[in-house]
Design a protein around this motif. Sequence first.
Motif, PDB file in Angstrom:
ATOM      1  N   LYS A  18       0.836  -1.208   0.000  1.00  0.00           N
ATOM      2  CA  LYS A  18       0.000   0.000   0.000  1.00  0.00           C
ATOM      3  C   LYS A  18       0.865   1.250   0.000  1.00  0.00           C
ATOM      4  CE  LYS A  18      -3.343  -0.011   3.055  1.00  0.00           C
ATOM      5  NZ  LYS A  18      -4.022  -0.331   4.333  1.00  0.00           N
ATOM      6  N   ARG A  19       1.908   1.247   0.851  1.00  0.00           N
ATOM      7  CA  ARG A  19       2.811   2.406   0.903  1.00  0.00           C
ATOM      8  C   ARG A  19       3.553   2.567  -0.431  1.00  0.00           C
ATOM      9  NH1 ARG A  19       0.460   2.299   5.153  1.00  0.00           N
ATOM     10  NH2 ARG A  19      -0.951   3.372   3.742  1.00  0.00           N
ATOM     11  N   GLU A  20       3.989   1.449  -1.002  1.00  0.00           N
ATOM     12  CA  GLU A  20       4.690   1.511  -2.285  1.00  0.00           C
ATOM     13  C   GLU A  20       3.797   2.127  -3.355  1.00  0.00           C
ATOM     14  OE1 GLU A  20       5.851  -2.476  -3.099  1.00  0.00           O
ATOM     15  OE2 GLU A  20       7.665  -2.387  -1.865  1.00  0.00           O
ATOM     16  N   ARG A  21       2.529   1.727  -3.340  1.00  0.00           N
ATOM     17  CA  ARG A  21       1.596   2.271  -4.328  1.00  0.00           C
ATOM     18  C   ARG A  21       1.408   3.765  -4.123  1.00  0.00           C
ATOM     19  NH1 ARG A  21      -3.331   3.784  -5.768  1.00  0.00           N
ATOM     20  NH2 ARG A  21      -4.205   2.935  -7.701  1.00  0.00           N
ATOM     21  N   GLU A  22       1.286   4.187  -2.871  1.00  0.00           N
ATOM     22  CA  GLU A  22       1.110   5.608  -2.589  1.00  0.00           C
ATOM     23  C   GLU A  22       2.307   6.423  -3.083  1.00  0.00           C
ATOM     24  OE1 GLU A  22       0.438   5.893   1.568  1.00  0.00           O
ATOM     25  OE2 GLU A  22      -1.604   5.093   1.474  1.00  0.00           O
ATOM     26  N   VAL A  23       3.502   5.916  -2.831  1.00  0.00           N
ATOM     27  CA  VAL A  23       4.712   6.620  -3.280  1.00  0.00           C
ATOM     28  C   VAL A  23       4.777   6.655  -4.799  1.00  0.00           C
ATOM     29  CG1 VAL A  23       7.230   6.513  -3.339  1.00  0.00           C
ATOM     30  CG2 VAL A  23       6.018   6.113  -1.186  1.00  0.00           C
ATOM     31  N   ARG A  24       4.472   5.528  -5.422  1.00  0.00           N
ATOM     32  CA  ARG A  24       4.553   5.433  -6.882  1.00  0.00           C
ATOM     33  C   ARG A  24       3.545   6.365  -7.555  1.00  0.00           C
ATOM     34  NH1 ARG A  24       4.327  -0.521  -9.387  1.00  0.00           N
ATOM     35  NH2 ARG A  24       5.850  -0.729  -7.723  1.00  0.00           N
ATOM     36  N   MET A  25       2.328   6.445  -7.001  1.00  0.00           N
ATOM     37  CA  MET A  25       1.278   7.238  -7.619  1.00  0.00           C
ATOM     38  C   MET A  25       1.301   8.697  -7.163  1.00  0.00           C
ATOM     39  SD  MET A  25       0.060   5.063  -9.634  1.00  0.00           S
ATOM     40  CE  MET A  25      -1.341   5.969 -10.273  1.00  0.00           C
ATOM     41  N   ASP A  26       2.304   9.090  -6.386  1.00  0.00           N
ATOM     42  CA  ASP A  26       2.422  10.466  -5.916  1.00  0.00           C
ATOM     43  C   ASP A  26       3.331  11.277  -6.828  1.00  0.00           C
ATOM     44  OD1 ASP A  26       1.708  12.479  -4.120  1.00  0.00           O
ATOM     45  OD2 ASP A  26       3.571  12.257  -2.999  1.00  0.00           O
ATOM     46  N   LYS A  27       3.397  10.886  -8.088  1.00  0.00           N
ATOM     47  CA  LYS A  27       4.252  11.572  -9.064  1.00  0.00           C
ATOM     48  C   LYS A  27       3.436  11.862 -10.315  1.00  0.00           C
ATOM     49  CE  LYS A  27       8.534   9.331  -7.505  1.00  0.00           C
ATOM     50  NZ  LYS A  27       7.930   8.656  -6.338  1.00  0.00           N
ATOM     51  N   ALA A  28       3.688  13.011 -10.918  1.00  0.00           N
ATOM     52  CA  ALA A  28       2.919  13.420 -12.090  1.00  0.00           C
ATOM     53  C   ALA A  28       3.007  12.417 -13.247  1.00  0.00           C
ATOM     54  CB  ALA A  28       3.382  14.810 -12.550  1.00  0.00           C
ATOM     55  N   PRO A  29       4.217  11.899 -13.597  1.00  0.00           N
ATOM     56  CA  PRO A  29       4.267  10.946 -14.712  1.00  0.00           C
ATOM     57  C   PRO A  29       3.430   9.688 -14.482  1.00  0.00           C
ATOM     58  CG  PRO A  29       6.459  11.774 -14.215  1.00  0.00           C
ATOM     59  CD  PRO A  29       5.571  12.240 -13.104  1.00  0.00           C
ATOM     60  N   ALA A  30       3.418   9.175 -13.243  1.00  0.00           N
ATOM     61  CA  ALA A  30       2.642   7.971 -12.956  1.00  0.00           C
ATOM     62  C   ALA A  30       1.152   8.234 -13.104  1.00  0.00           C
ATOM     63  CB  ALA A  30       2.954   7.464 -11.556  1.00  0.00           C
ATOM     64  N   LEU A  31       0.688   9.373 -12.604  1.00  0.00           N
ATOM     65  CA  LEU A  31      -0.722   9.723 -12.738  1.00  0.00           C
ATOM     66  C   LEU A  31      -1.096   9.918 -14.203  1.00  0.00           C
ATOM     67  CD1 LEU A  31      -1.108  12.243  -9.779  1.00  0.00           C
ATOM     68  CD2 LEU A  31      -2.023   9.923  -9.901  1.00  0.00           C
ATOM     69  N   MET A  32      -0.195  10.538 -14.972  1.00  0.00           N
ATOM     70  CA  MET A  32      -0.461  10.753 -16.384  1.00  0.00           C
ATOM     71  C   MET A  32      -0.561   9.429 -17.129  1.00  0.00           C
ATOM     72  SD  MET A  32       1.942  12.446 -19.295  1.00  0.00           S
ATOM     73  CE  MET A  32       2.896  10.930 -19.296  1.00  0.00           C
ATOM     74  N   ILE A  33       0.376   8.513 -16.870  1.00  0.00           N
ATOM     75  CA  ILE A  33       0.365   7.212 -17.552  1.00  0.00           C
ATOM     76  C   ILE A  33      -0.875   6.421 -17.171  1.00  0.00           C
ATOM     77  CG2 ILE A  33       1.556   4.993 -17.697  1.00  0.00           C
ATOM     78  CD1 ILE A  33       4.198   6.575 -17.463  1.00  0.00           C
ATOM     79  N   ASP A  34      -1.246   6.469 -15.889  1.00  0.00           N
ATOM     80  CA  ASP A  34      -2.449   5.767 -15.446  1.00  0.00           C
ATOM     81  C   ASP A  34      -3.677   6.288 -16.187  1.00  0.00           C
ATOM     82  OD1 ASP A  34      -4.002   4.031 -13.824  1.00  0.00           O
ATOM     83  OD2 ASP A  34      -4.453   5.681 -12.467  1.00  0.00           O
ATOM     84  N   ILE A 299       0.278  19.095 -17.483  1.00  0.00           N
ATOM     85  CA  ILE A 299       0.608  18.884 -16.077  1.00  0.00           C
ATOM     86  C   ILE A 299       0.700  20.250 -15.406  1.00  0.00           C
ATOM     87  CG2 ILE A 299       2.331  18.029 -14.446  1.00  0.00           C
ATOM     88  CD1 ILE A 299       2.964  15.813 -16.435  1.00  0.00           C
ATOM     89  N   GLU A 300      -0.064  20.400 -14.336  1.00  0.00           N
ATOM     90  CA  GLU A 300      -0.089  21.663 -13.605  1.00  0.00           C
ATOM     91  C   GLU A 300       0.362  21.417 -12.173  1.00  0.00           C
ATOM     92  OE1 GLU A 300      -4.068  23.087 -13.907  1.00  0.00           O
ATOM     93  OE2 GLU A 300      -3.917  23.558 -16.049  1.00  0.00           O
ATOM     94  N   PRO A 301       1.215  22.286 -11.619  1.00  0.00           N
ATOM     95  CA  PRO A 301       1.684  22.083 -10.245  1.00  0.00           C
ATOM     96  C   PRO A 301       0.571  22.297  -9.226  1.00  0.00           C
ATOM     97  CG  PRO A 301       2.466  24.172 -11.114  1.00  0.00           C
ATOM     98  CD  PRO A 301       1.808  23.465 -12.251  1.00  0.00           C
ATOM     99  N   THR A 302       0.748  21.698  -8.075  1.00  0.00           N
ATOM    100  CA  THR A 302      -0.204  21.835  -6.972  1.00  0.00           C
ATOM    101  C   THR A 302       0.496  22.526  -5.797  1.00  0.00           C
ATOM    102  OG1 THR A 302       0.404  19.595  -6.341  1.00  0.00           O
ATOM    103  CG2 THR A 302      -1.630  19.863  -7.575  1.00  0.00           C
ATOM    104  N   PRO A 303      -0.270  23.114  -4.865  1.00  0.00           N
ATOM    105  CA  PRO A 303       0.360  23.841  -3.756  1.00  0.00           C
ATOM    106  C   PRO A 303       1.205  22.947  -2.847  1.00  0.00           C
ATOM    107  CG  PRO A 303      -1.959  24.436  -3.954  1.00  0.00           C
ATOM    108  CD  PRO A 303      -1.737  23.275  -4.854  1.00  0.00           C
ATOM    109  N   TYR A 304       0.840  21.652  -2.766  1.00  0.00           N
ATOM    110  CA  TYR A 304       1.539  20.773  -1.824  1.00  0.00           C
ATOM    111  C   TYR A 304       2.099  19.587  -2.566  1.00  0.00           C
ATOM    112  CZ  TYR A 304      -1.283  23.571   1.309  1.00  0.00           C
ATOM    113  OH  TYR A 304      -1.864  24.620   1.953  1.00  0.00           O
TER     114      TYR A 304
END
Length: 304
Positions: A18-34, A299-304
Amino acid sequence: NNLVIKKEHVLPEIEIVKREREVRMDKAPALMIDRLLKNLYGEKSFGRMPIGSLEEIKAIQLPEIIEYYQRWYAPNNAALIITGKFDKEIVLKQVDQTFSPLPAKTLPEVSQQPTLNLSQVGERSFIVQKGQEYSTQLIYAVNPNHQLKQALTFVPYLYSFQPTGLLYKQMVMTGDVNSVSASPWITNDFNIVYMEASYSNPSDKDKITSQLIQQVESTPKVDQKQLQRAKKQMKNAHEQMLMDSNAVSSMLGGALIQENGDWQQYFKQYQALQNFNVVDLNRELKTIFNPSQRLVTYIEPTPY
Protein backbone atom coordinates in the motif's frame (compact mmCIF):
# COMPACT_ATOMS: atom_id res chain seq x y z
CA ASN A 1 10.37 -23.75 -4.90
CA ASN A 2 9.70 -24.36 -1.21
CA LEU A 3 8.47 -21.00 0.03
CA VAL A 4 6.16 -21.26 3.04
CA ILE A 5 3.59 -18.45 3.04
CA LYS A 6 1.87 -17.91 6.38
CA LYS A 7 -1.02 -15.66 7.34
CA GLU A 8 1.12 -13.62 9.72
CA HIS A 9 3.40 -12.71 6.80
CA VAL A 10 0.60 -11.35 4.64
CA LEU A 11 -0.80 -8.36 6.57
CA PRO A 12 2.57 -6.59 7.06
CA GLU A 13 3.41 -7.09 3.38
CA ILE A 14 0.04 -5.72 2.30
CA GLU A 15 0.78 -2.56 4.29
CA ILE A 16 4.17 -2.28 2.59
CA VAL A 17 2.62 -2.67 -0.87
CA LYS A 18 0.00 0.00 0.00
CA ARG A 19 2.81 2.41 0.90
CA GLU A 20 4.69 1.51 -2.28
CA ARG A 21 1.60 2.27 -4.33
CA GLU A 22 1.11 5.61 -2.59
CA VAL A 23 4.71 6.62 -3.28
CA ARG A 24 4.55 5.43 -6.88
CA MET A 25 1.28 7.24 -7.62
CA ASP A 26 2.42 10.47 -5.92
CA LYS A 27 4.25 11.57 -9.06
CA ALA A 28 2.92 13.42 -12.09
CA PRO A 29 4.27 10.95 -14.71
CA ALA A 30 2.64 7.97 -12.96
CA LEU A 31 -0.72 9.72 -12.74
CA MET A 32 -0.46 10.75 -16.38
CA ILE A 33 0.37 7.21 -17.55
CA ASP A 34 -2.45 5.77 -15.45
CA ARG A 35 -4.93 8.22 -16.98
CA LEU A 36 -3.55 7.65 -20.48
CA LEU A 37 -3.78 3.86 -20.34
CA LYS A 38 -7.31 4.01 -18.93
CA ASN A 39 -8.23 6.24 -21.88
CA LEU A 40 -6.72 3.75 -24.32
CA TYR A 41 -7.88 0.47 -22.77
CA GLY A 42 -10.57 1.23 -20.17
CA GLU A 43 -10.51 -0.62 -16.86
CA LYS A 44 -9.11 -3.87 -18.27
CA SER A 45 -5.91 -5.23 -19.79
CA PHE A 46 -3.24 -2.47 -19.99
CA GLY A 47 -5.72 0.02 -18.52
CA ARG A 48 -5.06 -1.49 -15.10
CA MET A 49 -1.86 -0.55 -13.28
CA PRO A 50 0.09 -3.74 -12.41
CA ILE A 51 0.26 -2.83 -8.72
CA GLY A 52 -3.56 -2.75 -8.57
CA SER A 53 -5.99 -0.48 -6.78
CA LEU A 54 -5.96 0.15 -3.03
CA GLU A 55 -9.24 -1.75 -2.75
CA GLU A 56 -7.72 -4.81 -4.44
CA ILE A 57 -4.60 -4.70 -2.28
CA LYS A 58 -6.67 -4.45 0.91
CA ALA A 59 -8.95 -7.33 -0.16
CA ILE A 60 -6.30 -9.90 -1.14
CA GLN A 61 -6.43 -13.15 0.85
CA LEU A 62 -3.84 -15.78 1.73
CA PRO A 63 -5.32 -18.54 -0.52
CA GLU A 64 -5.05 -16.24 -3.56
CA ILE A 65 -1.37 -15.56 -2.85
CA ILE A 66 -0.56 -19.26 -2.38
CA GLU A 67 -2.44 -20.20 -5.56
CA TYR A 68 -0.61 -17.56 -7.59
CA TYR A 69 2.75 -18.67 -6.24
CA GLN A 70 2.09 -22.33 -6.96
CA ARG A 71 0.80 -21.59 -10.45
CA TRP A 72 3.50 -19.25 -11.79
CA TYR A 73 6.71 -19.85 -9.82
CA ALA A 74 8.35 -22.60 -11.84
CA PRO A 75 11.84 -23.11 -13.31
CA ASN A 76 10.38 -23.20 -16.82
CA ASN A 77 8.93 -19.73 -16.20
CA ALA A 78 12.15 -18.18 -14.86
CA ALA A 79 15.44 -16.80 -16.13
CA LEU A 80 18.72 -16.46 -14.27
CA ILE A 81 20.91 -13.53 -15.33
CA ILE A 82 24.56 -13.53 -14.25
CA THR A 83 26.78 -10.57 -15.16
CA GLY A 84 30.16 -9.29 -14.06
CA LYS A 85 33.45 -11.08 -13.52
CA PHE A 86 33.07 -14.79 -12.73
CA ASP A 87 34.37 -18.25 -13.67
CA LYS A 88 31.83 -19.53 -16.18
CA GLU A 89 32.48 -23.25 -15.61
CA ILE A 90 32.18 -23.00 -11.83
CA VAL A 91 29.04 -20.86 -11.98
CA LEU A 92 27.30 -23.07 -14.54
CA LYS A 93 28.02 -26.13 -12.40
CA GLN A 94 26.52 -24.40 -9.37
CA VAL A 95 23.48 -23.35 -11.38
CA ASP A 96 23.00 -26.91 -12.63
CA GLN A 97 23.26 -28.40 -9.14
CA THR A 98 20.89 -25.83 -7.62
CA PHE A 99 18.16 -25.54 -10.23
CA SER A 100 18.13 -28.67 -12.41
CA PRO A 101 16.39 -30.82 -9.72
CA LEU A 102 13.42 -28.44 -9.60
CA PRO A 103 10.39 -29.93 -11.40
CA ALA A 104 8.82 -28.07 -14.30
CA LYS A 105 5.14 -27.12 -14.18
CA THR A 106 2.39 -26.79 -16.75
CA LEU A 107 1.93 -23.06 -17.02
CA PRO A 108 -1.44 -21.35 -17.60
CA GLU A 109 -2.08 -19.90 -21.01
CA VAL A 110 -1.35 -16.17 -21.14
CA SER A 111 -4.41 -14.12 -22.11
CA GLN A 112 -4.53 -12.36 -25.48
CA GLN A 113 -4.23 -8.58 -25.21
CA PRO A 114 -6.50 -6.22 -27.19
CA THR A 115 -5.31 -4.23 -30.19
CA LEU A 116 -4.91 -0.51 -29.65
CA ASN A 117 -7.81 1.42 -31.20
CA LEU A 118 -7.55 5.20 -30.95
CA SER A 119 -10.96 5.70 -32.56
CA GLN A 120 -12.52 4.47 -29.31
CA VAL A 121 -10.65 6.94 -27.11
CA GLY A 122 -13.02 9.50 -25.65
CA GLU A 123 -10.63 11.84 -23.83
CA ARG A 124 -7.97 13.11 -26.23
CA SER A 125 -6.88 15.95 -23.92
CA PHE A 126 -6.69 16.00 -20.12
CA ILE A 127 -5.05 17.76 -17.18
CA VAL A 128 -3.01 16.15 -14.39
CA GLN A 129 -2.55 18.27 -11.26
CA LYS A 130 0.63 17.18 -9.51
CA GLY A 131 4.24 18.21 -9.22
CA GLN A 132 6.12 21.49 -9.33
CA GLU A 133 6.27 22.59 -12.96
CA TYR A 134 3.94 23.29 -15.85
CA SER A 135 4.37 21.07 -18.89
CA THR A 136 2.67 20.00 -22.08
CA GLN A 137 3.00 16.41 -23.22
CA LEU A 138 2.11 15.31 -26.74
CA ILE A 139 1.41 11.59 -26.65
CA TYR A 140 1.41 9.57 -29.87
CA ALA A 141 0.19 5.97 -29.73
CA VAL A 142 0.22 3.32 -32.48
CA ASN A 143 0.17 -0.43 -32.90
CA PRO A 144 3.70 -1.77 -33.34
CA ASN A 145 5.57 -2.96 -36.37
CA HIS A 146 9.26 -3.81 -36.72
CA GLN A 147 10.43 -0.68 -38.56
CA LEU A 148 8.29 1.60 -36.42
CA LYS A 149 10.01 0.27 -33.29
CA GLN A 150 13.39 0.95 -34.89
CA ALA A 151 12.44 4.51 -35.82
CA LEU A 152 11.13 5.25 -32.32
CA THR A 153 14.44 4.17 -30.80
CA PHE A 154 16.06 7.15 -32.52
CA VAL A 155 13.51 9.70 -31.25
CA PRO A 156 15.34 10.80 -28.04
CA TYR A 157 18.60 11.28 -29.94
CA LEU A 158 16.93 13.24 -32.75
CA TYR A 159 14.62 15.45 -30.69
CA SER A 160 15.77 16.05 -27.11
CA PHE A 161 19.48 15.13 -26.97
CA GLN A 162 21.66 18.09 -25.92
CA PRO A 163 22.79 20.16 -27.73
CA THR A 164 21.77 18.79 -31.15
CA GLY A 165 18.17 17.61 -30.62
CA LEU A 166 15.60 19.31 -32.83
CA LEU A 167 13.30 20.32 -29.96
CA TYR A 168 16.23 21.30 -27.76
CA LYS A 169 17.59 23.68 -30.39
CA GLN A 170 14.24 25.16 -31.40
CA MET A 171 12.62 25.53 -27.97
CA VAL A 172 15.19 25.37 -25.14
CA MET A 173 18.12 27.22 -26.70
CA THR A 174 15.72 29.98 -27.83
CA GLY A 175 14.51 30.39 -24.23
CA ASP A 176 10.89 29.48 -25.02
CA VAL A 177 10.78 26.57 -22.53
CA ASN A 178 12.83 25.30 -19.60
CA SER A 179 13.39 21.78 -20.90
CA VAL A 180 12.20 19.20 -23.41
CA SER A 181 12.16 15.42 -23.44
CA ALA A 182 11.32 12.75 -26.00
CA SER A 183 10.62 9.32 -24.51
CA PRO A 184 9.45 6.27 -26.49
CA TRP A 185 7.71 3.36 -24.77
CA ILE A 186 8.24 0.39 -27.07
CA THR A 187 6.44 -2.92 -26.43
CA ASN A 188 5.13 -5.86 -28.43
CA ASP A 189 1.54 -4.67 -27.87
CA PHE A 190 1.70 -0.89 -28.34
CA ASN A 191 4.15 1.89 -29.09
CA ILE A 192 3.83 5.24 -27.32
CA VAL A 193 6.11 8.26 -27.50
CA TYR A 194 5.94 11.29 -25.17
CA MET A 195 7.12 14.68 -26.44
CA GLU A 196 7.28 17.07 -23.49
CA ALA A 197 8.02 20.76 -23.00
CA SER A 198 8.25 22.25 -19.48
CA TYR A 199 7.74 25.93 -18.72
CA SER A 200 7.22 28.32 -15.79
CA ASN A 201 4.42 30.64 -16.88
CA PRO A 202 0.94 29.05 -17.14
CA SER A 203 -0.21 31.77 -19.54
CA ASP A 204 2.27 30.33 -22.08
CA LYS A 205 0.42 27.01 -22.25
CA ASP A 206 -1.46 27.49 -25.53
CA LYS A 207 1.47 29.14 -27.31
CA ILE A 208 3.93 26.43 -26.25
CA THR A 209 1.49 23.64 -27.08
CA SER A 210 1.05 25.02 -30.60
CA GLN A 211 4.80 25.44 -31.00
CA LEU A 212 5.45 21.89 -29.76
CA ILE A 213 2.89 20.44 -32.19
CA GLN A 214 4.41 22.46 -35.02
CA GLN A 215 7.94 21.31 -34.22
CA VAL A 216 6.99 17.64 -33.88
CA GLU A 217 4.51 17.25 -36.74
CA SER A 218 5.88 19.71 -39.30
CA THR A 219 9.63 19.44 -38.75
CA PRO A 220 11.58 18.96 -42.02
CA LYS A 221 12.74 15.45 -42.77
CA VAL A 222 15.71 14.03 -40.89
CA ASP A 223 18.79 14.10 -43.11
CA GLN A 224 21.64 11.60 -43.34
CA LYS A 225 23.94 13.71 -41.18
CA GLN A 226 21.40 13.85 -38.34
CA LEU A 227 20.81 10.10 -38.54
CA GLN A 228 24.54 9.34 -38.47
CA ARG A 229 25.00 11.57 -35.43
CA ALA A 230 22.14 9.77 -33.68
CA LYS A 231 23.70 6.40 -34.53
CA LYS A 232 27.01 7.52 -33.05
CA GLN A 233 25.29 8.71 -29.85
CA MET A 234 23.45 5.40 -29.64
CA LYS A 235 26.70 3.51 -30.14
CA ASN A 236 28.36 5.46 -27.32
CA ALA A 237 25.45 4.64 -24.98
CA HIS A 238 25.59 0.97 -26.02
CA GLU A 239 29.32 0.68 -25.36
CA GLN A 240 29.00 2.46 -22.02
CA MET A 241 26.21 0.07 -21.00
CA LEU A 242 28.39 -2.96 -21.82
CA MET A 243 31.02 -1.73 -19.33
CA ASP A 244 28.55 -1.79 -16.41
CA SER A 245 27.47 -5.23 -15.18
CA ASN A 246 24.34 -3.82 -13.51
CA ALA A 247 23.32 -2.06 -16.73
CA VAL A 248 23.92 -5.26 -18.72
CA SER A 249 21.74 -7.19 -16.27
CA SER A 250 18.94 -4.63 -16.64
CA MET A 251 19.21 -4.73 -20.44
CA LEU A 252 19.10 -8.53 -20.54
CA GLY A 253 16.07 -8.60 -18.23
CA GLY A 254 14.19 -6.25 -20.51
CA ALA A 255 15.23 -8.20 -23.61
CA LEU A 256 14.10 -11.49 -22.06
CA ILE A 257 10.64 -10.06 -21.41
CA GLN A 258 10.22 -8.29 -24.74
CA GLU A 259 11.58 -11.14 -26.84
CA ASN A 260 10.00 -14.09 -25.04
CA GLY A 261 13.29 -15.32 -23.63
CA ASP A 262 15.49 -14.67 -26.69
CA TRP A 263 17.90 -12.15 -25.14
CA GLN A 264 20.20 -12.29 -28.19
CA GLN A 265 17.58 -10.26 -30.09
CA TYR A 266 18.89 -7.16 -28.32
CA PHE A 267 22.22 -7.44 -30.14
CA LYS A 268 20.58 -8.27 -33.46
CA GLN A 269 18.28 -5.27 -33.13
CA TYR A 270 21.15 -3.00 -32.14
CA GLN A 271 22.97 -3.99 -35.34
CA ALA A 272 19.80 -3.44 -37.37
CA LEU A 273 19.55 0.07 -35.90
CA GLN A 274 23.10 0.83 -37.02
CA ASN A 275 22.03 -0.22 -40.55
CA PHE A 276 18.71 1.66 -40.52
CA ASN A 277 18.31 4.05 -43.46
CA VAL A 278 17.03 7.61 -43.51
CA VAL A 279 14.18 6.91 -45.98
CA ASP A 280 12.57 4.32 -43.71
CA LEU A 281 13.17 6.53 -40.68
CA ASN A 282 11.30 9.51 -42.15
CA ARG A 283 8.44 7.33 -43.36
CA GLU A 284 7.90 5.82 -39.90
CA LEU A 285 8.23 9.17 -38.10
CA LYS A 286 5.55 10.60 -40.39
CA THR A 287 3.32 7.63 -39.52
CA ILE A 288 3.50 8.17 -35.77
CA PHE A 289 3.71 11.99 -35.57
CA ASN A 290 0.26 12.33 -37.03
CA PRO A 291 -2.60 14.42 -35.57
CA SER A 292 -4.86 11.36 -35.65
CA GLN A 293 -2.44 9.57 -33.30
CA ARG A 294 -2.09 12.49 -30.88
CA LEU A 295 -3.31 12.91 -27.31
CA VAL A 296 -2.39 15.95 -25.19
CA THR A 297 -1.70 16.09 -21.45
CA TYR A 298 -1.19 19.24 -19.41
CA ILE A 299 0.61 18.88 -16.08
CA GLU A 300 -0.09 21.66 -13.61
CA PRO A 301 1.68 22.08 -10.24
CA THR A 302 -0.20 21.83 -6.97
CA PRO A 303 0.36 23.84 -3.76
CA TYR A 304 1.54 20.77 -1.82
